[in-house]
Write a protein that holds these residues in place. Structure first.
Motif, PDB file in Angstrom:
ATOM      1  N   ASN A  61       0.834  -1.209   0.000  1.00  0.00           N
ATOM      2  CA  ASN A  61       0.000   0.000   0.000  1.00  0.00           C
ATOM      3  C   ASN A  61       0.867   1.256   0.000  1.00  0.00           C
ATOM      4  OD1 ASN A  61      -1.977  -1.927   0.190  1.00  0.00           O
ATOM      5  ND2 ASN A  61      -2.899  -1.156   2.043  1.00  0.00           N
ATOM      6  N   GLY A  62       1.988   1.184  -0.730  1.00  0.00           N
ATOM      7  CA  GLY A  62       2.877   2.328  -0.879  1.00  0.00           C
ATOM      8  C   GLY A  62       3.862   2.531   0.254  1.00  0.00           C
ATOM      9  N   LEU A  63       3.855   1.631   1.236  1.00  0.00           N
ATOM     10  CA  LEU A  63       4.740   1.756   2.398  1.00  0.00           C
ATOM     11  C   LEU A  63       5.667   0.551   2.490  1.00  0.00           C
ATOM     12  CD1 LEU A  63       2.028   2.919   4.971  1.00  0.00           C
ATOM     13  CD2 LEU A  63       3.618   4.364   3.687  1.00  0.00           C
ATOM     14  N   GLY A  64       6.702   0.665   3.286  1.00  0.00           N
ATOM     15  CA  GLY A  64       7.637  -0.437   3.479  1.00  0.00           C
ATOM     16  C   GLY A  64       6.981  -1.612   4.181  1.00  0.00           C
ATOM     17  N   PHE A  65       7.396  -2.817   3.816  1.00  0.00           N
ATOM     18  CA  PHE A  65       6.833  -4.043   4.378  1.00  0.00           C
ATOM     19  C   PHE A  65       7.866  -5.136   4.188  1.00  0.00           C
ATOM     20  CE2 PHE A  65       3.830  -7.714   4.217  1.00  0.00           C
ATOM     21  CZ  PHE A  65       3.096  -7.456   5.365  1.00  0.00           C
ATOM     22  N   ARG A  66       7.945  -6.060   5.103  1.00  0.00           N
ATOM     23  CA  ARG A  66       8.893  -7.174   4.984  1.00  0.00           C
ATOM     24  C   ARG A  66       8.147  -8.500   4.988  1.00  0.00           C
ATOM     25  NH1 ARG A  66      13.966  -5.605   4.815  1.00  0.00           N
ATOM     26  NH2 ARG A  66      14.538  -3.627   5.749  1.00  0.00           N
ATOM     27  N   VAL A  67       8.601  -9.400   4.124  1.00  0.00           N
ATOM     28  CA  VAL A  67       8.039 -10.747   4.042  1.00  0.00           C
ATOM     29  C   VAL A  67       9.179 -11.747   4.113  1.00  0.00           C
ATOM     30  CG1 VAL A  67       6.000 -10.061   2.714  1.00  0.00           C
ATOM     31  CG2 VAL A  67       8.073 -10.744   1.503  1.00  0.00           C
ATOM     32  N   THR A  68       8.839 -12.998   4.360  1.00  0.00           N
ATOM     33  CA  THR A  68       9.848 -14.055   4.387  1.00  0.00           C
ATOM     34  C   THR A  68      10.353 -14.325   2.969  1.00  0.00           C
ATOM     35  OG1 THR A  68       8.261 -15.835   4.080  1.00  0.00           O
ATOM     36  CG2 THR A  68       8.712 -15.164   6.367  1.00  0.00           C
ATOM     37  N   GLN A  69      11.455 -15.020   2.873  1.00  0.00           N
ATOM     38  CA  GLN A  69      11.997 -15.367   1.563  1.00  0.00           C
ATOM     39  C   GLN A  69      11.012 -16.219   0.773  1.00  0.00           C
ATOM     40  OE1 GLN A  69      14.741 -14.085   0.148  1.00  0.00           O
ATOM     41  NE2 GLN A  69      14.158 -15.149  -1.716  1.00  0.00           N
ATOM     42  N   ASN A  70      10.337 -17.178   1.447  1.00  0.00           N
ATOM     43  CA  ASN A  70       9.347 -18.012   0.751  1.00  0.00           C
ATOM     44  C   ASN A  70       8.175 -17.181   0.245  1.00  0.00           C
ATOM     45  OD1 ASN A  70      10.812 -20.325   1.145  1.00  0.00           O
ATOM     46  ND2 ASN A  70       9.469 -21.181   2.702  1.00  0.00           N
ATOM     47  N   ALA A  71       7.696 -16.240   1.062  1.00  0.00           N
ATOM     48  CA  ALA A  71       6.586 -15.385   0.633  1.00  0.00           C
ATOM     49  C   ALA A  71       7.019 -14.513  -0.540  1.00  0.00           C
ATOM     50  CB  ALA A  71       6.084 -14.525   1.790  1.00  0.00           C
ATOM     51  N   ALA A  72       8.233 -13.987  -0.496  1.00  0.00           N
ATOM     52  CA  ALA A  72       8.740 -13.167  -1.595  1.00  0.00           C
ATOM     53  C   ALA A  72       8.817 -13.988  -2.883  1.00  0.00           C
ATOM     54  CB  ALA A  72      10.109 -12.584  -1.254  1.00  0.00           C
ATOM     55  N   ALA A  73       9.242 -15.240  -2.775  1.00  0.00           N
ATOM     56  CA  ALA A  73       9.355 -16.099  -3.958  1.00  0.00           C
ATOM     57  C   ALA A  73       7.985 -16.368  -4.569  1.00  0.00           C
ATOM     58  CB  ALA A  73      10.049 -17.412  -3.592  1.00  0.00           C
ATOM     59  N   VAL A  74       6.987 -16.677  -3.743  1.00  0.00           N
ATOM     60  CA  VAL A  74       5.657 -16.957  -4.285  1.00  0.00           C
ATOM     61  C   VAL A  74       5.020 -15.682  -4.823  1.00  0.00           C
ATOM     62  CG1 VAL A  74       4.219 -16.753  -2.197  1.00  0.00           C
ATOM     63  CG2 VAL A  74       3.612 -18.392  -3.954  1.00  0.00           C
ATOM     64  N   LEU A  75       5.233 -14.550  -4.176  1.00  0.00           N
ATOM     65  CA  LEU A  75       4.706 -13.286  -4.687  1.00  0.00           C
ATOM     66  C   LEU A  75       5.325 -12.940  -6.033  1.00  0.00           C
ATOM     67  CD1 LEU A  75       4.592 -11.205  -1.396  1.00  0.00           C
ATOM     68  CD2 LEU A  75       2.615 -11.864  -2.796  1.00  0.00           C
ATOM     69  N   SER A  76       6.626 -13.165  -6.156  1.00  0.00           N
ATOM     70  CA  SER A  76       7.313 -12.901  -7.421  1.00  0.00           C
ATOM     71  C   SER A  76       6.744 -13.770  -8.535  1.00  0.00           C
ATOM     72  CB  SER A  76       8.813 -13.144  -7.261  1.00  0.00           C
ATOM     73  OG  SER A  76       9.485 -12.864  -8.452  1.00  0.00           O
ATOM     74  N   TYR A  77       6.550 -15.043  -8.242  1.00  0.00           N
ATOM     75  CA  TYR A  77       5.983 -15.960  -9.223  1.00  0.00           C
ATOM     76  C   TYR A  77       4.567 -15.530  -9.611  1.00  0.00           C
ATOM     77  CZ  TYR A  77       3.738 -20.024 -11.224  1.00  0.00           C
ATOM     78  OH  TYR A  77       3.021 -20.847 -12.041  1.00  0.00           O
ATOM     79  N   MET A  78       3.740 -15.214  -8.615  1.00  0.00           N
ATOM     80  CA  MET A  78       2.348 -14.860  -8.890  1.00  0.00           C
ATOM     81  C   MET A  78       2.244 -13.548  -9.670  1.00  0.00           C
ATOM     82  SD  MET A  78       0.698 -17.448  -7.790  1.00  0.00           S
ATOM     83  CE  MET A  78      -1.018 -16.974  -7.744  1.00  0.00           C
TER      84      MET A  78
END
Length: 109
Positions: A61-78
């Motif tokens: 939502n335009g602000l900084g946020f941190r996710v796990t490496q697994n979440a980042a990988a699935v978000l990147s894929y999606m």
């Protein structure tokens, strides 16, 4: 990113969904609270996130946020495979630091 996203409270019948995109090559998500009964169709992604630390920086939502490496990988894929698709990922859509919210959200799962 100096301002960090904080979750807004949900009512007992709400869930948060997300849409993922890329902004200048970086992952960006939009979280949206909606009533469970009227939520748009979404893809559910759940995984054992335990033991992982949210270290991957993205925008929420335009602000900084941190996710796990697994979440980042699935978000990147999606973001690539299903652009514009509404998603529900427990590790992101549930405020992991809010035990009462987690209890309610797990019952909706």
């Amino acid at each position: 990113m100096s301002i960090i996203y904080t979750y807004s409270p949900l009512s007992p019948n709400q869930i948060r969904g997300l849409e993922v995109s890329r902004t200048d090559g970086a992952l960006a998500i939009s979280l949206l609270a909606t009533d469970f009964d009227t939520a748009p169709a979404y893809i559910t992604i759940s995984y054992c996130w335990e033991g992982q630390t949210p270290v991957h920086a993205i925008t929420c939502n335009g602000l900084g946020f941190r996710v796990t490496q697994n979440a980042a990988a699935v978000l990147s894929y999606m973001a690539t495979a299903y652009p514009g698709q509404y998603l529900w990922i427990d590790a992101v859509c549930i405020d992991q630091g809010n035990a009462p919210e987690k209890d309610i959200q797990v019952q909706l799962m």
